[in-house]
Write a protein that holds these residues in place. Structure first.
Motif, PDB file in Angstrom:
ATOM      1  N   ASN A  27       0.831  -1.197   0.000  1.00 44.51           N
ATOM      2  CA  ASN A  27       0.000   0.000   0.000  1.00 44.51           C
ATOM      3  C   ASN A  27       0.871   1.255   0.000  1.00 44.51           C
ATOM      4  O   ASN A  27       0.564   2.256  -0.662  1.00 44.51           O
ATOM      5  CB  ASN A  27      -0.927  -0.006   1.205  1.00 44.51           C
ATOM      6  N   PHE A  28       1.979   1.195   0.741  1.00 42.96           N
ATOM      7  CA  PHE A  28       2.920   2.324   0.746  1.00 42.96           C
ATOM      8  C   PHE A  28       3.531   2.520  -0.636  1.00 42.96           C
ATOM      9  O   PHE A  28       3.651   3.652  -1.126  1.00 42.96           O
ATOM     10  CB  PHE A  28       4.019   2.077   1.783  1.00 42.96           C
ATOM     11  N   MET A  29       3.915   1.424  -1.290  1.00 41.29           N
ATOM     12  CA  MET A  29       4.518   1.530  -2.611  1.00 41.29           C
ATOM     13  C   MET A  29       3.508   2.050  -3.635  1.00 41.29           C
ATOM     14  O   MET A  29       3.884   2.745  -4.588  1.00 41.29           O
ATOM     15  CB  MET A  29       5.066   0.177  -3.061  1.00 41.29           C
ATOM     16  N   SER A  30       2.249   1.737  -3.444  1.00 43.89           N
ATOM     17  CA  SER A  30       1.220   2.290  -4.327  1.00 43.89           C
ATOM     18  C   SER A  30       1.171   3.807  -4.205  1.00 43.89           C
ATOM     19  O   SER A  30       1.017   4.526  -5.198  1.00 43.89           O
ATOM     20  CB  SER A  30      -0.143   1.681  -3.993  1.00 43.89           C
ATOM     21  N   SER A  31       1.329   4.303  -2.974  1.00 49.13           N
ATOM     22  CA  SER A  31       1.315   5.754  -2.760  1.00 49.13           C
ATOM     23  C   SER A  31       2.557   6.430  -3.328  1.00 49.13           C
ATOM     24  O   SER A  31       2.532   7.620  -3.644  1.00 49.13           O
ATOM     25  CB  SER A  31       1.195   6.074  -1.263  1.00 49.13           C
ATOM     26  N   VAL A  32       3.665   5.666  -3.460  1.00 46.09           N
ATOM     27  CA  VAL A  32       4.885   6.220  -4.050  1.00 46.09           C
ATOM     28  C   VAL A  32       4.619   6.697  -5.473  1.00 46.09           C
ATOM     29  O   VAL A  32       5.168   7.709  -5.920  1.00 46.09           O
ATOM     30  CB  VAL A  32       6.017   5.167  -4.029  1.00 46.09           C
ATOM     31  N   GLY A  33       3.769   5.976  -6.192  1.00 48.32           N
ATOM     32  CA  GLY A  33       3.454   6.352  -7.562  1.00 48.32           C
ATOM     33  C   GLY A  33       2.258   7.277  -7.695  1.00 48.32           C
ATOM     34  O   GLY A  33       1.891   7.640  -8.820  1.00 48.32           O
ATOM     35  N   ASP A  34       1.644   7.655  -6.598  1.00 50.94           N
ATOM     36  CA  ASP A  34       0.469   8.525  -6.640  1.00 50.94           C
ATOM     37  C   ASP A  34       0.858   9.887  -7.209  1.00 50.94           C
ATOM     38  O   ASP A  34       1.765  10.540  -6.677  1.00 50.94           O
ATOM     39  CB  ASP A  34      -0.108   8.690  -5.234  1.00 50.94           C
ATOM     40  N   PRO A  35       0.208  10.344  -8.283  1.00 47.93           N
ATOM     41  CA  PRO A  35       0.552  11.650  -8.859  1.00 47.93           C
ATOM     42  C   PRO A  35       0.478  12.792  -7.857  1.00 47.93           C
ATOM     43  O   PRO A  35       1.219  13.776  -7.988  1.00 47.93           O
ATOM     44  CB  PRO A  35      -0.493  11.814  -9.972  1.00 47.93           C
ATOM     45  N   ARG A  36      -0.378  12.686  -6.868  1.00 48.45           N
ATOM     46  CA  ARG A  36      -0.485  13.761  -5.879  1.00 48.45           C
ATOM     47  C   ARG A  36       0.784  13.892  -5.050  1.00 48.45           C
ATOM     48  O   ARG A  36       1.155  14.986  -4.624  1.00 48.45           O
ATOM     49  CB  ARG A  36      -1.699  13.512  -4.977  1.00 48.45           C
ATOM     50  N   ASN A  37       1.473  12.773  -4.789  1.00 51.04           N
ATOM     51  CA  ASN A  37       2.720  12.834  -4.037  1.00 51.04           C
ATOM     52  C   ASN A  37       3.857  13.423  -4.851  1.00 51.04           C
ATOM     53  O   ASN A  37       4.830  13.927  -4.291  1.00 51.04           O
ATOM     54  CB  ASN A  37       3.102  11.437  -3.540  1.00 51.04           C
ATOM     55  N   ILE A  38       3.744  13.344  -6.168  1.00 50.27           N
ATOM     56  CA  ILE A  38       4.748  13.985  -7.022  1.00 50.27           C
ATOM     57  C   ILE A  38       4.786  15.477  -6.741  1.00 50.27           C
ATOM     58  O   ILE A  38       5.859  16.082  -6.629  1.00 50.27           O
ATOM     59  CB  ILE A  38       4.436  13.723  -8.504  1.00 50.27           C
ATOM     60  N   PHE A  39       3.616  16.083  -6.606  1.00 46.98           N
ATOM     61  CA  PHE A  39       3.541  17.522  -6.408  1.00 46.98           C
ATOM     62  C   PHE A  39       3.789  17.936  -4.960  1.00 46.98           C
ATOM     63  O   PHE A  39       4.276  19.044  -4.709  1.00 46.98           O
ATOM     64  CB  PHE A  39       2.175  18.046  -6.863  1.00 46.98           C
ATOM     65  N   SER A  40       3.450  17.076  -4.005  1.00 48.69           N
ATOM     66  CA  SER A  40       3.539  17.467  -2.599  1.00 48.69           C
ATOM     67  C   SER A  40       4.829  17.031  -1.910  1.00 48.69           C
ATOM     68  O   SER A  40       5.140  17.536  -0.829  1.00 48.69           O
ATOM     69  CB  SER A  40       2.340  16.907  -1.813  1.00 48.69           C
ATOM     70  N   ILE A  41       5.584  16.110  -2.517  1.00 50.97           N
ATOM     71  CA  ILE A  41       6.818  15.626  -1.877  1.00 50.97           C
ATOM     72  C   ILE A  41       8.018  15.759  -2.813  1.00 50.97           C
ATOM     73  O   ILE A  41       8.995  16.458  -2.519  1.00 50.97           O
ATOM     74  CB  ILE A  41       6.669  14.172  -1.413  1.00 50.97           C
ATOM     75  N   TYR A  42       7.969  15.079  -3.968  1.00 49.01           N
ATOM     76  CA  TYR A  42       9.121  15.075  -4.864  1.00 49.01           C
ATOM     77  C   TYR A  42       9.445  16.479  -5.381  1.00 49.01           C
ATOM     78  O   TYR A  42      10.604  16.900  -5.379  1.00 49.01           O
ATOM     79  CB  TYR A  42       8.884  14.147  -6.062  1.00 49.01           C
ATOM     80  N   PHE A  43       8.420  17.188  -5.850  1.00 50.13           N
ATOM     81  CA  PHE A  43       8.647  18.499  -6.453  1.00 50.13           C
ATOM     82  C   PHE A  43       9.247  19.512  -5.482  1.00 50.13           C
ATOM     83  O   PHE A  43      10.255  20.152  -5.812  1.00 50.13           O
ATOM     84  CB  PHE A  43       7.343  19.030  -7.058  1.00 50.13           C
ATOM     85  N   PRO A  44       8.687  19.728  -4.280  1.00 49.97           N
ATOM     86  CA  PRO A  44       9.282  20.737  -3.389  1.00 49.97           C
ATOM     87  C   PRO A  44      10.716  20.417  -2.976  1.00 49.97           C
ATOM     88  O   PRO A  44      11.526  21.329  -2.808  1.00 49.97           O
ATOM     89  CB  PRO A  44       8.334  20.745  -2.184  1.00 49.97           C
ATOM     90  N   LEU A  45      11.029  19.134  -2.826  1.00 55.03           N
ATOM     91  CA  LEU A  45      12.397  18.771  -2.458  1.00 55.03           C
ATOM     92  C   LEU A  45      13.363  19.038  -3.612  1.00 55.03           C
ATOM     93  O   LEU A  45      14.420  19.650  -3.426  1.00 55.03           O
ATOM     94  CB  LEU A  45      12.450  17.295  -2.051  1.00 55.03           C
ATOM     95  N   TRP A  46      13.006  18.595  -4.799  1.00 55.45           N
ATOM     96  CA  TRP A  46      13.914  18.728  -5.928  1.00 55.45           C
ATOM     97  C   TRP A  46      14.007  20.155  -6.432  1.00 55.45           C
ATOM     98  O   TRP A  46      15.064  20.577  -6.909  1.00 55.45           O
ATOM     99  CB  TRP A  46      13.489  17.798  -7.069  1.00 55.45           C
ATOM    100  N   PHE A  47      12.921  20.905  -6.337  1.00 59.33           N
ATOM    101  CA  PHE A  47      12.985  22.279  -6.840  1.00 59.33           C
ATOM    102  C   PHE A  47      13.970  23.110  -6.028  1.00 59.33           C
ATOM    103  O   PHE A  47      14.691  23.939  -6.578  1.00 59.33           O
ATOM    104  CB  PHE A  47      11.600  22.938  -6.808  1.00 59.33           C
TER     105      PHE A  47
END
Length: 355
Positions: A27-47
């Motif tokens: 279930n956690f790995m499913s959330s890793v691919g959730d498009p919403r987490n792209i914007f709320s976690i990956y993007f702010p860190l990488w930007f």
């Protein structure tokens, strides 16, 4: 296609039988691919770490999810949890039993997988960016170290993609061939953006024109097929019919919800990058200081987790789409402009005027 579906059901049954103890991890790995987490976690860190990579990540995620929507509308892919109820290939109503979970009942068509596509395209950007960074500081005597780094990062990439794919199949929301298509599609979109450097210096006008094109194309495609008596929202009533728990049906999984979310994010990024607050803070003297970037990253991730507490009302569909667009647009505005400007202001010596 029935051959793929039937064998896919057998794989799902095997996973649910033998890997039920790993549900929390899957279930956690499913959330890793959730498009919403792209914007709320990956993007702010990488930007905050690298503005070029962060900007590319948003473009790749938005365009990739847009293509995912168009292909979903073209391919008419069923999802396992409702296909076993709708198909006629099982004799005497002896359809197999698939367990459902709170994340199972997505309402859009299933092919290709949006989670797999979003995960592969974003992680592809991150891995290629990390490899480019290592090449820039490795000298000619570090070939072995570079090869080791290359192997480790791409092994991590495939480990994550396989885990995301298994998790989506496990919860019976996708067939195996759908997640495979998603991974391949995401990588192709990400690779295409390796050859489009113009987006990194895009003007506000280009952002607005791109937003308008994506919206009008999707809307025009939808209306055209409606005129041909093809309902592109055919999957929504089926999903509601066969979902084991009505509370597991969420409006933000409908096809247009994802489109509105992505358009909002791209719209907000265009305004944020071309704002005075961004130019003064991120492109100013503080923008290159590690302390400034760390403070911006930590504050951005924290603030966006609080965004999750803000629930858009779903009782009126049109109001939901409008508010969802506004909420999505506020994410890059907060990460790119508002928080960096506030951190920049706080770091100024007392009495110094901010121009």
């Amino acid at each position: 296609m029935d051959f793929l579906h039937r064998n896919g059901v057998l794989i799902i049954q095997h996973l649910q039988k033998d890997y039920r103890a790993y549900y929390d991890f899957l279930n956690f790995m499913s959330s890793v691919g959730d498009p919403r987490n792209i914007f709320s976690i990956y993007f702010p860190l990488w930007f905050q770490l690298n503005q070029t990579v962060g900007t590319k990540m948003i473009w790749v995620a938005v365009i990739g999810d847009w293509f995912n929507l168009i292909f979903k509308w073209i391919l008419f892919g069923h999802r396992p949890y409702w296909w076993i109820q709708e198909t006629q290939i099982y004799p005497n109503h002896s359809s197999p039993c698939l367990e459902q979970f709170p994340t199972t009942c997505e309402t859009g068509p299933g092919s290709p997988s949006g989670h797999a596509m979003g995960s592969s395209c974003v992680w592809y950007v991150m891995v290629t960016a990390a490899l480019s960074h290592t090449v820039s500081w490795m000298d000619k005597f570090s070939v072995t170290l570079h090869r080791l780094t290359w192997s480790c990062l791409w092994s991590l990439f495939w480990l994550i993609q396989i885990s995301v794919c298994i998790s989506r199949v496990f919860i019976a929301t996708h067939f195996p061939h759908q997640v495979i298509l998603g991974v391949i599609g995401g990588m192709l979109v990400a690779e295409a953006f390796e050859y489009t450097p113009g987006i990194l210096t895009a003007s506000l006008s280009l952002y607005l024109k791109t937003n308008l094109f994506l919206f009008l194309f999707a809307l025009g495609f939808y209306l055209l097929l409606r005129m041909l008596d093809i309902d592109l929202l055919w999957s929504v009533p089926i999903a509601k019919k066969w979902c084991a728990n009505p509370d597991w049906i969420h409006m933000d999984t409908t096809p247009f919800a994802g489109l509105v979310r992505n358009l909002g994010v791209l719209f907000g990024l265009g305004f944020a990058i071309n704002s005075d607050m961004f130019l003064l803070s991120c492109r100013g003297e503080n923008g290159y200081k590690p302390r400034f970037r760390l403070l911006c990253a930590a504050t951005s991730v924290t603030a966006l987790q609080l965004y999750r507490l803000v629930h858009v009302p779903t009782h009126t569909e049109h109001l939901f789409y409008v508010l969802s667009f506004c909420k999505s647009a506020s994410i890059p505005l907060t990460v790119v402009a508002l928080i960096p400007y506030c951190v920049h202001t706080a770091m100024q010596p007392r009495g110094k005027k901010i121009n």
